[in-house]
Design a protein around this motif. Structure first.
Motif, PDB file in Angstrom:
ATOM      1  N   PRO A  77       0.804  -1.218   0.000  1.00 18.31           N
ATOM      2  CA  PRO A  77       0.000   0.000   0.000  1.00 18.31           C
ATOM      3  C   PRO A  77       0.840   1.273   0.000  1.00 18.31           C
ATOM      4  O   PRO A  77       0.396   2.307  -0.504  1.00 18.31           O
ATOM      5  N   THR A  98       1.618   1.710  -3.585  1.00 22.73           N
ATOM      6  CA  THR A  98       0.374   2.085  -4.281  1.00 22.73           C
ATOM      7  C   THR A  98       0.070   3.561  -4.072  1.00 22.73           C
ATOM      8  O   THR A  98      -0.207   4.286  -5.042  1.00 22.73           O
ATOM      9  N   LEU A  99       0.131   4.022  -2.832  1.00 23.68           N
ATOM     10  CA  LEU A  99      -0.165   5.434  -2.560  1.00 23.68           C
ATOM     11  C   LEU A  99       0.869   6.333  -3.220  1.00 23.68           C
ATOM     12  O   LEU A  99       0.516   7.348  -3.843  1.00 23.68           O
ATOM     13  N   LEU A 151      -5.113   6.235  -9.287  1.00 25.20           N
ATOM     14  CA  LEU A 151      -5.298   5.060  -8.434  1.00 25.20           C
ATOM     15  C   LEU A 151      -5.211   3.769  -9.242  1.00 25.20           C
ATOM     16  O   LEU A 151      -4.593   2.790  -8.817  1.00 25.20           O
ATOM     17  N   SER A 158      -2.232   0.908  -8.763  1.00 19.27           N
ATOM     18  CA  SER A 158      -2.485  -0.493  -8.458  1.00 19.27           C
ATOM     19  C   SER A 158      -1.694  -1.396  -9.394  1.00 19.27           C
ATOM     20  O   SER A 158      -1.131  -2.419  -8.972  1.00 19.27           O
ATOM     21  N   TYR A 184      -8.626  -0.007  -0.487  1.00 18.40           N
ATOM     22  CA  TYR A 184      -7.444  -0.752  -0.033  1.00 18.40           C
ATOM     23  C   TYR A 184      -6.454   0.174   0.678  1.00 18.40           C
ATOM     24  O   TYR A 184      -5.975  -0.117   1.777  1.00 18.40           O
ATOM     25  N   VAL A 185      -6.157   1.302   0.051  1.00 21.21           N
ATOM     26  CA  VAL A 185      -5.214   2.259   0.640  1.00 21.21           C
ATOM     27  C   VAL A 185      -5.790   2.834   1.935  1.00 21.21           C
ATOM     28  O   VAL A 185      -5.077   2.966   2.937  1.00 21.21           O
ATOM     29  N   PHE A 187      -3.867   2.466   5.693  1.00 16.39           N
ATOM     30  CA  PHE A 187      -3.328   3.597   6.453  1.00 16.39           C
ATOM     31  C   PHE A 187      -4.270   4.101   7.536  1.00 16.39           C
ATOM     32  O   PHE A 187      -3.847   4.849   8.418  1.00 16.39           O
ATOM     33  N   LEU A 204      -3.953   8.156   6.810  1.00 20.10           N
ATOM     34  CA  LEU A 204      -3.861   8.306   5.356  1.00 20.10           C
ATOM     35  C   LEU A 204      -3.577   9.747   4.952  1.00 20.10           C
ATOM     36  O   LEU A 204      -2.689  10.010   4.135  1.00 20.10           O
ATOM     37  N   ARG A 256      -0.260  10.908   2.899  1.00 17.80           N
ATOM     38  CA  ARG A 256      -0.454  11.498   1.566  1.00 17.80           C
ATOM     39  C   ARG A 256       0.142  12.901   1.504  1.00 17.80           C
ATOM     40  O   ARG A 256       0.823  13.247   0.527  1.00 17.80           O
TER      41      ARG A 256
END
Length: 172
Positions: free
Chosen positions: A12, A15-16, A33, A37, A106-107, A111, A115, A119
């Motif tokens: 993740p 991914t982020l 996004l 992925s 998912y993200v 987190f 999150l 971010r």
């Protein structure tokens, strides 16, 4: 006041980060996004093969439909994409569009309440280099701040601390 450490596995985080980089390149959030992925998926498949958790084969391209395809380069990977009514999205191996809503969920799960903090720090790092340069060096930046886990099979899916200060100092 001390903040709670962020314990997360690498997938993740990548991914982020890939989504943040894709947005810096000008992609809308849903496209970002979807592309992110795909980046994380290709990295996970490569690591699984390297660790002997998955078999080597002709490559992910063999699983894709034949014929001309459009790609987007993100963090050193060519991501096949498809045009949808909702915009450009990464293509799954079956040729269907990857769903950005599932990636966002998912993200968010990974987190939790941190999150927004993660971010924001990633966005600050991504704002430094020019977009093309960020795309070129972005994976190396990720390697500089990703959580430290064992490099062998014991590290597969393991959670470790994501240090926001390491993200802040990754550019330096």
């Amino acid at each position: 006041m001390a903040t709670t450490p962020i314990r997360v596995n690498r997938a993740p985080v990548l991914t982020l980060w890939a989504a943040v980089v894709a947005e810096r390149l000008g992609h809308p959030p849903e496209t970002a996004l979807s592309l992110a992925s795909a980046v994380a998926g290709t990295a996970a498949r490569a690591k699984a093969r390297r660790l002997g958790l998955a078999e080597e084969h002709a490559g992910d391209a063999a699983d894709r439909p034949a014929g001309p395809r459009r790609t987007v380069r993100l963090l050193g990977r060519e991501i096949p994409v498809v045009e949808t009514p909702d915009g450009l999205l990464a293509a799954e191996p079956d040729g269907k569009a990857a769903k950005p809503g599932a990636v966002a969920a998912y993200v968010a799960r990974a987190f939790g309440e941190r999150l927004a903090d993660v971010r924001a720090v990633m966005e600050t790092l991504a704002a430094g280099p020019a977009p093309e340069e960020l795309n070129r060096i972005g994976f190396r930046l990720y390697e500089a701040f990703r959580p430290e886990v064992p490099s062998d099979v014991t590290g597969w899916g393991a959670k470790a601390v994501l240090d926001l200060d390491r993200i802040r100092s990754a550019a330096g």
